[in-house]
Design an enzyme around this catalytic site. Structure first.
Site, PDB file in Angstrom:
ATOM      1  N   ALA B  84       1.183  -1.210   0.195  1.00 17.19           N
ATOM      2  CA  ALA B  84       0.004   0.251   0.226  1.00 17.19           C
ATOM      3  C   ALA B  84       1.098   1.698  -0.248  1.00 17.19           C
ATOM      4  O   ALA B  84       2.006   1.243   0.654  1.00 17.19           O
ATOM      5  CB  ALA B  84      -1.061  -0.069   1.344  1.00 17.19           C
ATOM      6  N   LEU B 146       2.993  -1.270   4.178  1.00 22.77           N
ATOM      7  CA  LEU B 146       3.001  -0.159   3.225  1.00 22.77           C
ATOM      8  C   LEU B 146       4.779  -0.541   2.144  1.00 22.77           C
ATOM      9  O   LEU B 146       5.742  -0.994   2.872  1.00 22.77           O
ATOM     10  CB  LEU B 146       3.672   1.552   4.034  1.00 22.77           C
ATOM     11  CG  LEU B 146       2.332   1.799   4.468  1.00 22.77           C
ATOM     12  CD1 LEU B 146       3.048   2.959   5.325  1.00 22.77           C
ATOM     13  CD2 LEU B 146       1.576   2.505   4.051  1.00 22.77           C
ATOM     14  N   CYS B 147       4.279   0.045   1.294  1.00 25.17           N
ATOM     15  CA  CYS B 147       5.475  -0.619   0.201  1.00 25.17           C
ATOM     16  C   CYS B 147       6.357  -0.112   0.828  1.00 25.17           C
ATOM     17  O   CYS B 147       7.788  -0.472   0.054  1.00 25.17           O
ATOM     18  CB  CYS B 147       5.078   0.337  -1.030  1.00 25.17           C
ATOM     19  SG  CYS B 147       6.298   1.068  -2.660  1.00 25.17           S
ATOM     20  N   PHE B 148       6.315   1.885   1.343  1.00 22.43           N
ATOM     21  CA  PHE B 148       7.454   2.599   1.798  1.00 22.43           C
ATOM     22  C   PHE B 148       8.196   1.792   2.726  1.00 22.43           C
ATOM     23  O   PHE B 148       9.288   2.328   3.284  1.00 22.43           O
ATOM     24  CB  PHE B 148       7.382   3.602   1.807  1.00 22.43           C
ATOM     25  CG  PHE B 148       7.050   4.712   0.791  1.00 22.43           C
ATOM     26  CD1 PHE B 148       8.232   5.089  -0.604  1.00 22.43           C
ATOM     27  CD2 PHE B 148       6.188   4.260  -0.662  1.00 22.43           C
ATOM     28  CE1 PHE B 148       8.865   5.699  -1.250  1.00 22.43           C
ATOM     29  CE2 PHE B 148       5.822   4.937  -1.693  1.00 22.43           C
ATOM     30  CZ  PHE B 148       7.242   5.501  -2.043  1.00 22.43           C
ATOM     31  N   LYS B 162      13.880   4.774   1.993  1.00 19.61           N
ATOM     32  CA  LYS B 162      13.501   4.300   0.422  1.00 19.61           C
ATOM     33  C   LYS B 162      12.068   5.207   0.656  1.00 19.61           C
ATOM     34  O   LYS B 162      11.671   6.238   1.069  1.00 19.61           O
ATOM     35  CB  LYS B 162      11.767   3.117   0.828  1.00 19.61           C
ATOM     36  CG  LYS B 162      11.230   3.229  -0.312  1.00 19.61           C
ATOM     37  CD  LYS B 162      10.583   1.657  -0.615  1.00 19.61           C
ATOM     38  CE  LYS B 162       9.889   1.271  -2.337  1.00 19.61           C
ATOM     39  NZ  LYS B 162       9.447   0.279  -1.329  1.00 19.61           N
TER      40      LYS B 162
END
Lengths: 131, 254
Positions: B84, B146-148, B162
């Site tokens: 996400a 979360l993607c990050f 990131k």
């Protein structure tokens, strides 16, 4: 089942055709070449039993390295069985893409869809050009 | 720096004003659906009308409960994979490229991640920011919401954080890659601190956009011309926003 006996779509799915009680039954999967190219599969979505699949149309999806790719049906048919173990054990595709890594079985509804598929030798040549 | 993969193509550049999440995702799909037919490469930069949570294609909608700060944000499911993203103070891009071959196997997808992210490094260095490419996948973070908070090969890192990640969808003999550069932190995702806090430099969106576009142009050998969606793409985008990305059925499909 031996990969040499399978038929292949240009989009790297395979089909193994058997006659069962007068019906043509196709077992469908994706080739070792496709599995290698996709790398690190993490998710797979399968079609529902009873759904109709059409040659060249999407029947499922996979995710690898944050990329979602479509899986395309090599045949016209009705899905009669899906490999429900596969989405939870995608490593099977790496280990045995032409056996335990089968994705679905379908009753072929239009034989003419098979004529578009390549034999093993022709498909291997295509992989050489794609790789 | 990695080797350059020169595509020697003309490309379209589309710069959109801030829009709803459902519209942003619909436009990316509309462009991808005709990329092969039109044989056109499209670089699009866009923004978000309000802080929006986008879910990766295979993420479970209910998993958003684990991220308390974004509970009040609108949500849209992406076509692409990964984790996400809370889209707020960021610059978002998409790059749609006709695929060389169709289907489950071959294309230039992994090099696209690298080339676009290397282009970002080129652009950021022009602002005195020295980011780097994550050389290896860091295991153990794949299940982060979360993607990050995940670390994949080719993510863009700054000071170990990131700041840019991308994901792809392959369909209709095309690849659509989109990703986000986090400029500043958001109250809806305070875990992600963004470029400004890490570097102490506030990047202006349009300046980064220009630098990034030029770096992509140089690295991929593409001459970009500013354009708008074709009438067909606009029609498709409106249909996809209404019938797909703006629906509960799509956004909560799993």
């Amino acid at each position: 089942m031996k990969p040499e006996e399978f038929l292949y779509a240009e989009s790297h799915e395979w089909a193994f055709i058997e006659e069962v009680n007068g019906d043509k039954i196709a077992t469908v999967g994706i080739s070792a070449f496709a599995v290698e190219q996709l790398t690190d599969l993490v998710f797979m979505e399968l079609p529902e039993i009873g759904s109709m699949i059409e040659s060249g149309s999407e029947f499922g999806e996979v995710e690898s390295v944050k990329a979602v790719s479509s899986l395309y049906s090599p045949i016209d048919g009705e899905v009669i069985q899906v490999n429900t173990d596969l989405p939870d054990s995608l490593e099977i595709l790496n280990e045995d893409p032409y056996g335990a890594g089968w994705i679905l079985k379908a009753k072929v509804t239009d034989d003419s869809s098979l004529s578009k598929l390549a034999d093993y030798t022709t498909y291997q040549k295509q992989c050489g050009e794609d790789g | 720096m990695g080797s350059k993969s020169n595509l020697r193509m003309d490309g379209r550049l589309i710069i959109d004003r801030p829009q709803e999440g459902s519209r942003n995702m619909a436009v990316d799909e509309a462009i991808m659906m005709r990329a092969f037919e039109l044989n056109v490469l499209t670089l699009r930069f866009y923004q978000w009308q309000q802080p929006t949570l986008s879910l990766g294609y295979f993420q479970n909608y209910r998993s958003r409960v684990q991220h308390a700060e974004s509970q009040s944000c609108s949500v849209v499911r992406r076509n692409s994979g990964g984790g996400a993203i809370l889209h707020d103070d960021e610059l978002t891009y998409s790059l749609s490229v006709p695929a060389t071959t169709s289907g489950s196997g071959t294309d230039r997808s992994s090099s696209l991640y690298q080339e676009v992210h290397l282009s970002l490094l080129d652009a950021l260095s022009g602002f005195g920011i020295q980011a780097e490419i994550n050389p290896t996948h860091q295991p153990g973070l794949e299940s982060e919401f979360l993607c990050f908070q995940r670390r994949a090969v080719n993510d863009v890192l700054l000071g170990g954080h990131k700041i840019c990640g991308s994901a792809q969808r392959k369909k209709n003999q095309a690849i659509s890659q989109h990703g986000s550069l986090v400029l500043g932190s958001s109250a809806a995702a305070p875990q992600i601190i963004g470029t400004e806090v890490i570097s102490g430099i506030r990047l202006e969106r349009m300046e980064v956009l220009k630098g990034w576009k030029e770096a992509i142009s140089s690295r991929l050998g593409i001459h970009f011309q500013e354009a708008e969606l074709t009438d067909c793409e606009e029609f498709d985008a409106q249909r996809l926003q209404k019938g797909k990305f703006g629906t509960v059925k799509w956004n909560q499909r799993r």
